[in-house]
Design an enzyme around this catalytic site. Sequence first.
Site, PDB file in Angstrom:
ATOM      1  N   CYS A 129      -1.637  46.480  58.119  1.00  0.00           N
ATOM      2  CA  CYS A 129      -1.481  47.107  59.773  1.00  0.00           C
ATOM      3  C   CYS A 129      -1.163  48.526  59.710  1.00  0.00           C
ATOM      4  O   CYS A 129      -0.312  48.836  58.880  1.00  0.00           O
ATOM      5  CB  CYS A 129      -0.369  46.240  60.410  1.00  0.00           C
ATOM      6  SG  CYS A 129      -0.494  44.797  60.561  1.00  0.00           S
ATOM      7  N   ARG A 133      -6.578  51.062  55.224  1.00  0.00           N
ATOM      8  CA  ARG A 133      -5.396  49.977  54.838  1.00  0.00           C
ATOM      9  C   ARG A 133      -5.631  48.601  54.734  1.00  0.00           C
ATOM     10  O   ARG A 133      -5.110  47.713  54.433  1.00  0.00           O
ATOM     11  CB  ARG A 133      -4.171  50.227  55.623  1.00  0.00           C
ATOM     12  CG  ARG A 133      -3.705  51.763  55.687  1.00  0.00           C
ATOM     13  CD  ARG A 133      -2.827  52.110  56.855  1.00  0.00           C
ATOM     14  NE  ARG A 133      -1.346  51.260  56.753  1.00  0.00           N
ATOM     15  CZ  ARG A 133      -0.401  51.856  56.212  1.00  0.00           C
ATOM     16  NH1 ARG A 133      -0.307  52.694  55.577  1.00  0.00           N
ATOM     17  NH2 ARG A 133       0.795  51.032  56.091  1.00  0.00           N
ATOM     18  N   TRP A 161      -3.510  43.400  60.434  1.00  0.00           N
ATOM     19  CA  TRP A 161      -4.018  42.418  59.278  1.00  0.00           C
ATOM     20  C   TRP A 161      -3.399  41.106  59.617  1.00  0.00           C
ATOM     21  O   TRP A 161      -2.156  41.104  59.623  1.00  0.00           O
ATOM     22  CB  TRP A 161      -3.794  43.278  58.036  1.00  0.00           C
ATOM     23  CG  TRP A 161      -4.329  42.577  56.741  1.00  0.00           C
ATOM     24  CD1 TRP A 161      -5.619  42.763  56.224  1.00  0.00           C
ATOM     25  CD2 TRP A 161      -3.626  41.806  56.184  1.00  0.00           C
ATOM     26  NE1 TRP A 161      -5.386  42.003  55.076  1.00  0.00           N
ATOM     27  CE2 TRP A 161      -4.478  41.441  54.997  1.00  0.00           C
ATOM     28  CE3 TRP A 161      -2.223  41.263  55.965  1.00  0.00           C
ATOM     29  CZ2 TRP A 161      -3.971  40.612  53.891  1.00  0.00           C
ATOM     30  CZ3 TRP A 161      -1.961  40.371  54.829  1.00  0.00           C
ATOM     31  CH2 TRP A 161      -2.633  39.716  53.939  1.00  0.00           C
ATOM     32  N   ASN A 180       3.897  46.829  62.534  1.00  0.00           N
ATOM     33  CA  ASN A 180       3.517  46.689  61.280  1.00  0.00           C
ATOM     34  C   ASN A 180       4.936  46.062  60.408  1.00  0.00           C
ATOM     35  O   ASN A 180       6.160  46.526  60.538  1.00  0.00           O
ATOM     36  CB  ASN A 180       3.360  48.034  60.615  1.00  0.00           C
ATOM     37  CG  ASN A 180       3.140  47.862  59.133  1.00  0.00           C
ATOM     38  OD1 ASN A 180       2.839  46.967  58.460  1.00  0.00           O
ATOM     39  ND2 ASN A 180       2.952  48.888  58.531  1.00  0.00           N
ATOM     40  N   GLY A 181       4.481  44.809  59.865  1.00  0.00           N
ATOM     41  CA  GLY A 181       5.694  44.146  59.192  1.00  0.00           C
ATOM     42  C   GLY A 181       5.632  42.675  59.401  1.00  0.00           C
ATOM     43  O   GLY A 181       4.763  42.068  60.221  1.00  0.00           O
ATOM     44  N   GLU A 239      -7.850  44.745  34.305  1.00  0.00           N
ATOM     45  CA  GLU A 239      -8.214  45.699  35.481  1.00  0.00           C
ATOM     46  C   GLU A 239      -9.715  45.565  35.954  1.00  0.00           C
ATOM     47  O   GLU A 239     -10.129  45.497  37.019  1.00  0.00           O
ATOM     48  CB  GLU A 239      -8.017  47.136  35.193  1.00  0.00           C
ATOM     49  CG  GLU A 239      -8.756  48.005  36.096  1.00  0.00           C
ATOM     50  CD  GLU A 239      -8.279  48.283  37.515  1.00  0.00           C
ATOM     51  OE1 GLU A 239      -7.414  47.305  37.870  1.00  0.00           O
ATOM     52  OE2 GLU A 239      -8.849  48.945  38.428  1.00  0.00           O
ATOM     53  N   LYS A 241     -11.114  44.051  39.372  1.00  0.00           N
ATOM     54  CA  LYS A 241     -11.970  45.077  40.378  1.00  0.00           C
ATOM     55  C   LYS A 241     -13.192  44.358  40.612  1.00  0.00           C
ATOM     56  O   LYS A 241     -13.530  44.318  41.831  1.00  0.00           O
ATOM     57  CB  LYS A 241     -12.351  46.440  39.509  1.00  0.00           C
ATOM     58  CG  LYS A 241     -11.472  47.378  39.821  1.00  0.00           C
ATOM     59  CD  LYS A 241     -11.556  48.081  41.213  1.00  0.00           C
ATOM     60  CE  LYS A 241     -10.350  49.002  41.163  1.00  0.00           C
ATOM     61  NZ  LYS A 241      -8.944  48.634  41.059  1.00  0.00           N
ATOM     62  N   GLU A 244     -12.675  41.805  43.228  1.00  0.00           N
ATOM     63  CA  GLU A 244     -12.074  42.372  44.766  1.00  0.00           C
ATOM     64  C   GLU A 244     -13.342  43.039  45.351  1.00  0.00           C
ATOM     65  O   GLU A 244     -13.660  43.005  46.397  1.00  0.00           O
ATOM     66  CB  GLU A 244     -11.147  43.540  44.411  1.00  0.00           C
ATOM     67  CG  GLU A 244      -9.690  43.252  44.354  1.00  0.00           C
ATOM     68  CD  GLU A 244      -8.915  44.559  43.956  1.00  0.00           C
ATOM     69  OE1 GLU A 244      -7.756  44.563  44.515  1.00  0.00           O
ATOM     70  OE2 GLU A 244      -9.248  45.496  43.472  1.00  0.00           O
ATOM     71  N   HIS A 272      -8.832  29.730  22.401  1.00  0.00           N
ATOM     72  CA  HIS A 272      -7.734  28.876  22.474  1.00  0.00           C
ATOM     73  C   HIS A 272      -8.113  28.058  24.006  1.00  0.00           C
ATOM     74  O   HIS A 272      -7.075  27.610  24.605  1.00  0.00           O
ATOM     75  CB  HIS A 272      -6.461  29.321  22.644  1.00  0.00           C
ATOM     76  CG  HIS A 272      -6.031  30.038  21.130  1.00  0.00           C
ATOM     77  ND1 HIS A 272      -5.860  29.080  20.134  1.00  0.00           N
ATOM     78  CD2 HIS A 272      -5.776  31.093  20.658  1.00  0.00           C
ATOM     79  CE1 HIS A 272      -5.705  29.844  19.235  1.00  0.00           C
ATOM     80  NE2 HIS A 272      -5.396  30.815  19.383  1.00  0.00           N
ATOM     81  N   LYS A 327      -4.978  47.738  51.451  1.00  0.00           N
ATOM     82  CA  LYS A 327      -4.785  48.627  50.565  1.00  0.00           C
ATOM     83  C   LYS A 327      -3.197  48.779  50.269  1.00  0.00           C
ATOM     84  O   LYS A 327      -2.836  48.897  49.014  1.00  0.00           O
ATOM     85  CB  LYS A 327      -5.194  50.092  51.127  1.00  0.00           C
ATOM     86  CG  LYS A 327      -5.044  51.335  50.121  1.00  0.00           C
ATOM     87  CD  LYS A 327      -5.945  51.605  49.313  1.00  0.00           C
ATOM     88  CE  LYS A 327      -5.608  52.939  48.366  1.00  0.00           C
ATOM     89  NZ  LYS A 327      -6.167  52.532  46.826  1.00  0.00           N
TER      90      LYS A 327
HETATM   91  C1  G6P Z   1      -2.922  45.826  46.941  1.00  0.00           C
HETATM   92  C2  G6P Z   1      -4.069  46.417  46.869  1.00  0.00           C
HETATM   93  C3  G6P Z   1      -4.433  46.535  45.256  1.00  0.00           C
HETATM   94  C4  G6P Z   1      -3.218  47.246  44.689  1.00  0.00           C
HETATM   95  C5  G6P Z   1      -1.924  46.716  44.949  1.00  0.00           C
HETATM   96  C6  G6P Z   1      -0.822  47.573  44.636  1.00  0.00           C
HETATM   97  O1  G6P Z   1      -2.887  44.376  46.493  1.00  0.00           O
HETATM   98  O2  G6P Z   1      -5.190  45.450  47.296  1.00  0.00           O
HETATM   99  O3  G6P Z   1      -5.597  47.166  45.068  1.00  0.00           O
HETATM  100  O4  G6P Z   1      -3.449  47.395  43.386  1.00  0.00           O
HETATM  101  O5  G6P Z   1      -1.670  46.535  46.237  1.00  0.00           O
HETATM  102  O6  G6P Z   1      -0.689  48.635  45.210  1.00  0.00           O
HETATM  103  P1  G6P Z   1       0.087  49.869  45.218  1.00  0.00           P
HETATM  104  O7  G6P Z   1      -0.058  50.941  46.341  1.00  0.00           O
HETATM  105  O8  G6P Z   1       1.382  49.366  44.825  1.00  0.00           O
HETATM  106  O9  G6P Z   1      -0.238  50.582  43.692  1.00  0.00           O
END
Ligand code: G6P
Length: 614
Positions: free
Chosen positions: A2, A27, A76, A102-103, A486, A490, A493, A510, A609
Amino acid sequence: MCGIAGYIGKNEAAPVLLESLKKLEYRGYDSAGLAVIDKNNKINSIKVNGRINLLEKELRKNDPLKGSIGISHTRWATHGEPSKKNAHPHSDCEENIWVAHNGIIENYKILKEQLEKEGHQFKSDTDTEVISHLIEKYFKKNGQNLEKAVRQALEKIEGAYGLAIIARDEPDKIIAVRKGSPLIIGLGQDEYFIASDPSAIIGYTKQVIYLDDEEMAIIKKDGFKVVGFDNIEKEKISQETEWDVKQIQKSGFSHFMLKEIFEEPEAIKNSIRGRLIPEDGLAKLGGLESVTEKLKEINRLIIVACGTARYAGLVGEYMIEEYAGIPVEVDMGSEFRYRKPIIDKKTAVLAISQSGETADTLAALREAKRKGALTLGITNVVGSTQSRETEAGVYNHVGPEIAVGSTKAFISQLTVLALLAIYLGRQREMSLITGRRIGQELQKLPDLAEKILKQDQQIKNLAKKYSKFKNFFFLGRKYNLGIAEEGAIKLKEIAYYIHAESYPGGEMKHGPIALIDENLPSLFIVPSDSVYEKMINAIEETKARKGKIIAIATEGNEEIKKIADDVIYIPKTLEMLTPILSVIPLHLFSAYMGLELGCDIDKPRNLAKSVTVE
Ligand code: G6P
């Protein structure tokens, strides 16, 4: 997650609110809305289930809401599905008090039951709506004083919140409240802005005030005051944000994600600028100066982070253990505080977070603090909660990262961790020569990274070739294990029709190998390093089961072409620094795969985000 924006001043509020919401789109959200006080003190609101451009259309249709005070929100969904009725701002029974939140309000169920018994009529399924009704209740009870009513309501609610509140019966102000969820006030010329982060308002002002937890700002056109929840007035000092408008524009790129990947060489440069003393083989990290002596004493480091930031931590673990000789553990922010972390005064806990607002990471940090650890942070956002709650830390300085998937900030996190390995190493056994060597190699990385980006077209073609596959494996070892993780996160996502998993190369045999056939390609990160031969074994085993192989290998390795179906080369560097290069093709690969599959690569479905709820 949010986003909140607010405006009070001499201009029309709606266009500013809309613009600010657009900047907060990154966000992650599913619905949006705004509410503006008109000149007859009536509050008009428009909400949509969908994107901001829909809100913009609705606004135009309805003859733009007139008025110079208003609040807005991108939602969100947490409580209640994404829909128009659940979009914010939410009002009380009489459409007097309007709240953007937000929260999460943890005790909303009990509060809602009580309020319903008292006759309040709810219109949404959200936790937020209890706040407007609670304020309504106290507003009527205490002789119509909004500030007092908000304070009384806050006493009843439990959870995390950033709030922006307006009221028809006190139409000269916005009340902004912060507990747990970030909120800032932007200071303009006879006008004030409210936002979840500075990117929303840097087009209007760069002077911002960061609200701290348990603070409430009462903002009028001609001034504002900030009080604690205990009603004691606080003096707040404004800061100038280092971000500028250019950084939040696409600058010729079709997507922010691509722009930010192409900024990765610059991100490395910005992360090391002024931080190396080459002749002494030292790293100079100004943000750690205040704890230099304490850092000499630590005998354990715990890294806490979430998502991509945690994978940077996994690489950091190898760097710091090998070069500083300090045992390192990496934990998820969301797990750390629910186990029994063993911490003493010689333990340092390092939080890594691009946003500095990730609720799980912050919760872990607070638990570590409670247990007496030295708390450190790496973050990209100056003034973020993490930066204010850690004892010392290092900023990434890579400018705002807008695409949901973290790319340039990740590269910077790796770079800062390499600097930290030199910093801690040189406090201990690391020789001058080793310190110098790492420093020299670090300085070469921006140019080497540029070279990788020149293979852009080749990676695009690769994405085209592999876009029909539904599952992928990512394999790496040692320094590149975190990069395999990573690469996999990615891909799932950003190209969100694909499933991807990562494994350490040695674990393949394994279990995961059972899944290998011609329909499951594996991407091996296999630079010419100390585990190269072992990785080749895993490739052979995969190949023998008809698995397709894409390899990320070191320039000059012609052998690899014989076993891999496709090879992407990265230049040679120190083993510990290979992750900073090997991840670049993986970022490009996921972006191009996403585009091939028609995904919104900047705003992947369901993701946010900045995840400000636990
Ligand atoms: C969310 C995002 C990820 C990000 C993670 C940590 O899950 O979708 O892409 O890596 O938060 O975010 P930060 O701001 O703590 O690096």
